[in-house]
Design a protein around this motif. Structure first.
Motif, PDB file in Angstrom:
ATOM      1  N   CYS A   1      -8.258  26.286 -38.096  1.00 63.84           N
ATOM      2  CA  CYS A   1      -9.575  26.040 -38.388  1.00 63.84           C
ATOM      3  C   CYS A   1      -9.852  23.691 -38.470  1.00 63.84           C
ATOM      4  O   CYS A   1      -8.781  23.943 -39.384  1.00 63.84           O
ATOM      5  CB  CYS A   1     -11.287  26.411 -38.928  1.00 63.84           C
ATOM      6  SG  CYS A   1     -11.103  26.795 -40.782  1.00 63.84           S
ATOM      7  N   LYS A   2     -10.990  23.557 -37.435  1.00 60.47           N
ATOM      8  CA  LYS A   2     -10.872  22.060 -38.532  1.00 60.47           C
ATOM      9  C   LYS A   2     -11.645  21.589 -38.768  1.00 60.47           C
ATOM     10  O   LYS A   2     -11.525  20.614 -39.582  1.00 60.47           O
ATOM     11  CB  LYS A   2      -9.606  21.617 -36.883  1.00 60.47           C
ATOM     12  CG  LYS A   2      -8.893  21.497 -36.401  1.00 60.47           C
ATOM     13  CD  LYS A   2      -8.228  20.951 -35.115  1.00 60.47           C
ATOM     14  CE  LYS A   2      -7.154  20.889 -34.153  1.00 60.47           C
ATOM     15  NZ  LYS A   2      -6.667  22.623 -34.402  1.00 60.47           N
ATOM     16  N   ARG A   3     -13.002  22.722 -38.214  1.00 61.73           N
ATOM     17  CA  ARG A   3     -14.420  21.867 -39.012  1.00 61.73           C
ATOM     18  C   ARG A   3     -14.899  22.995 -39.790  1.00 61.73           C
ATOM     19  O   ARG A   3     -15.585  22.699 -40.571  1.00 61.73           O
ATOM     20  CB  ARG A   3     -15.141  21.640 -37.264  1.00 61.73           C
ATOM     21  CG  ARG A   3     -14.748  20.157 -36.703  1.00 61.73           C
ATOM     22  CD  ARG A   3     -15.040  19.981 -35.570  1.00 61.73           C
ATOM     23  NE  ARG A   3     -15.035  21.467 -34.357  1.00 61.73           N
ATOM     24  CZ  ARG A   3     -14.810  22.109 -33.328  1.00 61.73           C
ATOM     25  NH1 ARG A   3     -13.813  21.450 -33.674  1.00 61.73           N
ATOM     26  NH2 ARG A   3     -14.925  23.219 -33.408  1.00 61.73           N
TER      27      ARG A   3
ATOM     28  N   ASP B   1     -14.413  27.523 -36.296  1.00 59.49           N
ATOM     29  CA  ASP B   1     -14.717  26.361 -35.165  1.00 59.49           C
ATOM     30  C   ASP B   1     -15.750  25.946 -34.015  1.00 59.49           C
ATOM     31  O   ASP B   1     -15.369  25.525 -32.671  1.00 59.49           O
ATOM     32  CB  ASP B   1     -13.863  25.522 -34.570  1.00 59.49           C
ATOM     33  CG  ASP B   1     -12.742  25.223 -35.599  1.00 59.49           C
ATOM     34  OD1 ASP B   1     -13.431  24.332 -36.674  1.00 59.49           O
ATOM     35  OD2 ASP B   1     -11.180  24.834 -35.831  1.00 59.49           O
ATOM     36  N   GLN B   2     -17.103  27.509 -34.344  1.00 65.28           N
ATOM     37  CA  GLN B   2     -18.016  27.016 -33.265  1.00 65.28           C
ATOM     38  C   GLN B   2     -16.822  27.794 -31.955  1.00 65.28           C
ATOM     39  O   GLN B   2     -17.808  27.259 -30.754  1.00 65.28           O
ATOM     40  CB  GLN B   2     -18.267  26.382 -33.137  1.00 65.28           C
ATOM     41  CG  GLN B   2     -18.959  25.365 -34.200  1.00 65.28           C
ATOM     42  CD  GLN B   2     -20.847  25.913 -34.345  1.00 65.28           C
ATOM     43  OE1 GLN B   2     -21.210  26.663 -33.017  1.00 65.28           O
ATOM     44  NE2 GLN B   2     -20.570  26.865 -35.731  1.00 65.28           N
ATOM     45  N   GLU B   3     -16.002  28.328 -31.797  1.00 64.95           N
ATOM     46  CA  GLU B   3     -15.201  28.622 -31.034  1.00 64.95           C
ATOM     47  C   GLU B   3     -14.577  29.844 -30.186  1.00 64.95           C
ATOM     48  O   GLU B   3     -14.292  30.701 -29.683  1.00 64.95           O
ATOM     49  CB  GLU B   3     -13.817  27.425 -30.662  1.00 64.95           C
ATOM     50  CG  GLU B   3     -14.144  26.949 -30.513  1.00 64.95           C
ATOM     51  CD  GLU B   3     -13.236  25.377 -30.336  1.00 64.95           C
ATOM     52  OE1 GLU B   3     -12.177  25.172 -30.588  1.00 64.95           O
ATOM     53  OE2 GLU B   3     -13.448  23.625 -30.114  1.00 64.95           O
ATOM     54  N   ILE B   4     -14.363  30.276 -31.959  1.00 66.12           N
ATOM     55  CA  ILE B   4     -13.532  31.978 -32.035  1.00 66.12           C
ATOM     56  C   ILE B   4     -14.237  32.775 -32.997  1.00 66.12           C
ATOM     57  O   ILE B   4     -14.456  32.109 -34.089  1.00 66.12           O
ATOM     58  CB  ILE B   4     -12.046  31.579 -32.364  1.00 66.12           C
ATOM     59  CG1 ILE B   4     -11.096  30.924 -31.593  1.00 66.12           C
ATOM     60  CG2 ILE B   4     -11.500  32.795 -33.314  1.00 66.12           C
ATOM     61  CD1 ILE B   4      -9.889  30.197 -33.203  1.00 66.12           C
ATOM     62  N   LEU B   5     -15.261  33.896 -32.032  1.00 63.68           N
ATOM     63  CA  LEU B   5     -15.800  34.482 -32.814  1.00 63.68           C
ATOM     64  C   LEU B   5     -15.414  35.780 -32.949  1.00 63.68           C
ATOM     65  O   LEU B   5     -14.796  36.593 -31.555  1.00 63.68           O
ATOM     66  CB  LEU B   5     -17.044  34.538 -32.138  1.00 63.68           C
ATOM     67  CG  LEU B   5     -18.472  35.620 -32.454  1.00 63.68           C
ATOM     68  CD1 LEU B   5     -18.835  35.179 -33.735  1.00 63.68           C
ATOM     69  CD2 LEU B   5     -19.365  35.860 -31.139  1.00 63.68           C
TER      70      LEU B   5
ATOM     71  N   ASP C   1     -18.023  34.812 -24.796  1.00 67.12           N
ATOM     72  CA  ASP C   1     -18.696  34.539 -24.293  1.00 67.12           C
ATOM     73  C   ASP C   1     -19.929  33.174 -25.078  1.00 67.12           C
ATOM     74  O   ASP C   1     -20.138  33.754 -26.065  1.00 67.12           O
ATOM     75  CB  ASP C   1     -19.714  35.442 -23.879  1.00 67.12           C
ATOM     76  CG  ASP C   1     -21.082  36.075 -23.494  1.00 67.12           C
ATOM     77  OD1 ASP C   1     -21.859  34.290 -23.429  1.00 67.12           O
ATOM     78  OD2 ASP C   1     -21.802  36.341 -23.142  1.00 67.12           O
ATOM     79  N   PRO C   2     -20.197  31.729 -23.740  1.00 69.97           N
ATOM     80  CA  PRO C   2     -20.651  31.043 -25.485  1.00 69.97           C
ATOM     81  C   PRO C   2     -21.840  31.591 -25.090  1.00 69.97           C
ATOM     82  O   PRO C   2     -22.296  30.779 -26.469  1.00 69.97           O
ATOM     83  CB  PRO C   2     -20.532  30.115 -24.059  1.00 69.97           C
ATOM     84  CG  PRO C   2     -19.153  30.276 -23.114  1.00 69.97           C
ATOM     85  CD  PRO C   2     -19.519  31.438 -23.348  1.00 69.97           C
ATOM     86  N   ALA C   3     -22.643  33.009 -24.438  1.00 73.04           N
ATOM     87  CA  ALA C   3     -24.385  33.185 -24.993  1.00 73.04           C
ATOM     88  C   ALA C   3     -23.951  33.623 -26.432  1.00 73.04           C
ATOM     89  O   ALA C   3     -25.081  32.466 -27.537  1.00 73.04           O
ATOM     90  CB  ALA C   3     -24.913  33.085 -24.151  1.00 73.04           C
ATOM     91  N   VAL C   4     -23.226  34.219 -26.835  1.00 74.81           N
ATOM     92  CA  VAL C   4     -22.954  35.193 -28.065  1.00 74.81           C
ATOM     93  C   VAL C   4     -22.409  34.555 -29.268  1.00 74.81           C
ATOM     94  O   VAL C   4     -23.125  34.684 -30.413  1.00 74.81           O
ATOM     95  CB  VAL C   4     -22.044  36.818 -27.706  1.00 74.81           C
ATOM     96  CG1 VAL C   4     -21.660  36.980 -29.184  1.00 74.81           C
ATOM     97  CG2 VAL C   4     -22.383  37.707 -25.747  1.00 74.81           C
ATOM     98  N   ILE C   5     -21.334  33.537 -28.742  1.00 75.39           N
ATOM     99  CA  ILE C   5     -21.085  32.458 -29.891  1.00 75.39           C
ATOM    100  C   ILE C   5     -22.198  31.559 -30.228  1.00 75.39           C
ATOM    101  O   ILE C   5     -22.785  31.401 -31.565  1.00 75.39           O
ATOM    102  CB  ILE C   5     -20.295  31.348 -29.583  1.00 75.39           C
ATOM    103  CG1 ILE C   5     -18.947  32.461 -29.035  1.00 75.39           C
ATOM    104  CG2 ILE C   5     -19.571  30.450 -30.576  1.00 75.39           C
ATOM    105  CD1 ILE C   5     -17.096  31.455 -28.536  1.00 75.39           C
TER     106      ILE C   5
END
Length: 172
Positions: free
Chosen positions: A14-16, A122-126, A145-149
């Motif tokens: 993770c970066k952020r 990073d708001q990407e890997i859930l 799924d972006p909606a679930v994230i």
């Protein structure tokens, strides 16, 4: 990968941000460390080698890279013995650089929450953690799924906003 390896991978890359939401009042109740704690064993904050776990270095490294590592726990009050145990063993996470907050369940009634605990990197890997009814870990589900994230990210932030920092939260 096992859940531990997947979480370690997320922390290493993770970066952020790395956020973790926990919503159960008990996990893996047959854990020998939990049983030792119930029998009176306590970690000594001054004896770092006795409590330092290698995966804590992943938190140290993530924070050093500039990532914010946060954990929020929604708990019933009065707290269960397991939550009392978790509270007691949280200081290593805090010393490694993780920020931890606690939200009494009564204060979460009006929040839209996912049905399961999760890690979000990073708001990407859930990574959704699935547990049995008695708290045994079953598996991890990767969600893209972006909606679930978005739902999980917003839920975490809502909990975080209301939750009490670890140093200010007290269990009796």
């Amino acid at each position: 990968m096992t859940t531990g390896a997947e979480i370690e991978h997320g922390l290493r890359h993770c970066k952020r941000s790395a956020v973790h939401l926990e919503m159960r009042d008990g996990y893996m109740l047959d854990d020998p460390d939990f049983h030792a704690w119930q029998a009176g064993h306590r970690l000594d904050p001054d004896d770092r080698p006795s409590w330092w776990r290698p995966w804590l270095q992943n938190i140290v490294d993530a924070v050093a890279r500039g990532a914010e590592v946060r954990r929020a726990r929604i708990v019933s009050e009065p707290v269960s013995d397991y939550i009392r145990y978790e509270y007691d063993i949280t200081f290593p996470n805090v010393r490694a650089g993780e920020q931890v907050r606690w939200l009494p369940r009564r204060q979460a009634t009006d929040l839209a929450l996912p049905g399961n605990d999760f890690w979000l990197f990073d708001q990407e890997i859930l990574l959704i953690n699935h547990f049995s009814g008695n708290g045994d870990w079953l598996d991890v589900e990767h969600v893209t799924d972006p909606a679930v994230i978005k739902l999980c990210s917003e839920a975490f932030e809502a909990v975080w906003h209301r939750a009490v920092p670890h140093d200010d939260y007290h269990v009796d």
